[in-house]
Design an enzyme around this catalytic site. Structure first.
Site, mmCIF file in Angstrom:
data_model
loop_
_atom_site.group_PDB
_atom_site.id
_atom_site.type_symbol
_atom_site.label_atom_id
_atom_site.label_comp_id
_atom_site.label_asym_id
_atom_site.label_seq_id
_atom_site.Cartn_x
_atom_site.Cartn_y
_atom_site.Cartn_z
ATOM 1 N N GLU A 193 0.858 -1.174 0.000
ATOM 2 C CA GLU A 193 0.000 0.000 0.000
ATOM 3 C C GLU A 193 0.902 1.233 0.000
ATOM 4 O OE1 GLU A 193 -3.071 -0.159 3.107
ATOM 5 O OE2 GLU A 193 -3.345 1.988 2.766
ATOM 6 N N ASP A 247 -4.871 10.079 9.500
ATOM 7 C CA ASP A 247 -3.581 9.552 9.920
ATOM 8 C C ASP A 247 -3.045 10.186 11.188
ATOM 9 O OD1 ASP A 247 -2.998 9.326 6.506
ATOM 10 O OD2 ASP A 247 -2.877 7.611 7.861
#
Lengths: 384, 254
Positions: free
Chosen positions: B44, B55
């Site tokens: 990924e 995040d």
């Protein structure tokens, strides 16, 4: 003009989707409850100091060459319109059974207003503030703490307002069961822009009635400063169907180092949960905003303004730092009212519009005591 | 070129994540190579963005560093294109993809051999509104969380392509110390899905990976831990962690 673009939306991580849907349901219930409305009104009266006056600034009108009226949101508790929203959302949060409020803040005004509402409603409050802002706004950070809230400095990203928003969103995702995110303006994913608009629309509701009573007609034009856009939407909303009333938003034109004029200088994008106009680079990364007035220092604008702009119902102009400072002085000298630097942008735009419109109603969104250090700096005066 | 589907046909998948272009484009290629050489079944790759809302600090800082080196989507696609034997899934935020141009992005992704795309701030309904009509071979992967209601779990299960991304924590990416009970519950909630399920967010060790697989996961996604390993011990750290976890994923479970 018609609306082509679907501004707004819920561009959020999956974890936030059910949280926002629940918030939407609770909000719909509250806004349809007479009890809730009455309670909100009582708090606005007793604690915030509503209603605020509409006042004709005779001396400023003479200087500018048009009839300038001011809606005095500067007279509210806390010195700005922010308290309308924080009282409303804190009340909503309490109804939802939440015990904790979190918020983002740039220079600190929304943080203070949230801390005030939290103290008033006896709720736990944590305010996310970019580390850079904590350092340049120490007094405001102290005010927030004095009202019983905790300041949480944000060290990620650029360490300013937009990063505080990211941090608040992340906290909300993790703690939504007992926490409400009290967003400070008409930004963020649905239903936030609608919620904040709802709690600020009292400004326009009062102003329209007051103006009609006083003048027997509606104003020719409304002017308000636009950062995220909450005071402007609060004023504009009630007048939207009054087609003969023109609407103007004054964005922060900044200086040669940068600006915060999202509609005038930005492009359509998706950021912090919603689609609107943003200052961005060619890769879609969001730029830092820049303005003498910290409260306008957001690189985006609420989706309702983007709609109004696209539909040509409202016009948005960038007012630079110099013009805002000049208007700051104009109002202070002629009327003895020191405006917030944010609101000074609206006053400056009213001056520009004096040729086109006779009766101009300006939203005086806040008072300028908080800005005296900045004013001193700009004028090269040394007090420390 | 292997497709995502084929990976799951051959057993459980180890899917490490790194930020494309972190710490700079060349070093990024070395990291991906290290992952591929040490058992990654799918890689990924994050496209750096100024405001990665989903995040935590580790990945956000990695994004910042890549951005300081002027890394953009094309750079990340270039990194991806060097690994045509390994399926690549991109993680890009909505504004990055929108700015590039949705159709142009898909075309460029296909050309670079990218197999899948995750847009973390574009849930299915917004996806339908923004991108719905555009045809592409790139698998559109959606996330399911602990608080996703049952009916929605089903809908997302139908919509997601390649696999369903099961979010292990109620928060952002970032290494965590334990594997939660809620994740177990979430795996039970999603048992009926007809697509492979990969667990991600907070998976930072082979112990976590083991628990993830025991709970029924078809794949394990690990991001912040990889970046932490790199910043602590460089490529060696990455190689060590990757080989340890890929062994666990590849091993037998009773």
């Amino acid at each position: 003009m018609e609306q082509k673009t679907e501004f707004g939306g819920k561009y959020v991580p999956e974890l936030l989707v059910p949280v926002l849907e629940e918030l939407e349901e609770e909000f719909e219930e509250a806004r349809n409850s007479e009890e809730f409305k009455q309670e909100f009104e009582r708090h606005l009266n007793e604690f915030a100091g509503r209603p605020t006056s509409v006042y004709k600034a005779e001396n400023l009108s003479e200087r500018y060459g048009a009839e300038i009226y001011l809606k005095r949101e500067d007279l509210l508790h806390g010195g700005a319109h922010k308290i309308n929203n924080t009282l409303g959302q804190a009340l909503l949060a309490k109804k939802m059974g939440k015990e904790r409020l979190i918020a983002e803040t740039g220079a600190g005004q929304h943080g203070i207003a949230t801390a005030m509402a939290g103290a008033y409603f006896d709720m736990e409050v944590e305010i996310y503030m970019g580390r850079k802002d904590v350092e340049r706004q120490k007094m405001n950070a102290l005010r927030i703490e004095k009202c019983g809230a905790e300041v949480k400095p944000v060290d990620q990203g650029a360490k300013t307002l937009k990063d505080a928003v990211n941090a608040a969103i992340q906290d909300y995702v993790a703690n939504s069961e007992d926490t409400h995110y009290l967003i400070g303006s008409v930004v963020g994913p649905d239903p936030f822009p609608e919620i904040v608009r709802y709690f600020q629309q009292v400004i326009g509701e009062e102003a329209r009635e007051q103006f009609l009573e006083r003048e027997g007609e509606l104003p020719d034009a409304l002017v308000a400063c636009v950062g995220g856009g909450s005071n402007a939407i609060g004023l504009f909303h009630e007048f939207i169907e009054d087609e003969e009333v023109a609407m103007y938003g004054a964005e922060a034109g900044g200086n040669e180092d940068g600006n915060a004029a999202s509609i005038s200088q930005g492009e359509v994008g998706i950021f912090q949960g919603f689609k609107s106009y943003f200052l961005q680079d060619d890769s879609g990364n969001i730029e830092e905003a820049e303005s003498v007035s910290a409260g306008l220092d957001y690189p985006g604008v609420g989706p309702q303004h983007s709609v109004l702009s696209e539909m040509e119902r409202a016009d948005y102009f960038a007012v630079n730092d110099d013009a805002a400072m000049k208007a700051f002085t104009d109002l202070s000298e002629t009327e003895g009212i020191i405006p917030a630097l944010e609101s000074a942008h609206a006053v400056a735009l009213a001056k520009e519009l004096a040729d086109e419109h006779d009766k101009i109603l300006v939203n005086l969104s806040g008072r300028g005591d908080k800005d005296m250090h900045t004013v001193a700096e700009v004028e090269g005066l040394d007090f420390d | 070129m292997t497709s995502i589907e084929e990976v799951f046909e051959n057993g459980e998948a180890f899917m490490p994540f790194t930020v494309g272009g972190y710490p700079d484009k060349e070093a990024s290629k070395e990291i991906v190579q290290a992952l591929v050489d040490n058992g990654a079944d799918i890689v990924e790759l994050g496209v750096p963005f100024s405001d990665p809302m989903a995040d935590g600090p580790t990945i956000t800082e990695a994004d910042m560093e890549a951005l300081e080196h002027d890394v953009d989507a094309d750079d990340v696609l270039e990194v991806a294109s060097e690994f045509s034997d390994t399926p690549i899934v991109l993680l890009a935020y909505a504004n990055t993809v929108r700015r590039y141009g949705y159709e142009a992005f898909f075309e460029a992704a296909e050309e670079a051999g990218v197999n899948g795309l995750i847009i973390p701030d574009m849930p299915p309904e917004m996806y339908r509104e923004e991108i719905g009509d555009i045809e592409t071979d790139v698998n559109q992967i959606f996330l399911i969380g602990q608080n996703t209601p049952e009916k929605r779990v089903e809908e997302i299960g139908e919509l997601t392509e390649g696999f369903a991304y099961i979010v292990a924590v109620k928060g952002t990416t970032g290494a965590r110390s334990s594997f939660s009970d809620q994740t177990q519950e979430l795996m039970e909630k999603t048992e009926g899905l007809k697509v492979p399920r990969c667990i991600g967010f907070g998976i930072s060790s082979s112990e976590h990976a083991e628990k993830a697989l025991e709970s029924g996961a078809d794949g394990v996604i690990m991001g912040s831990a990889i970046i932490d390993a790199y910043s602590d011990e460089g490529l060696e750290g990455v190689e060590e962690l990757a080989s340890e976890v890929s062994e666990t994923v590849g091993g037998d479970r009773s």
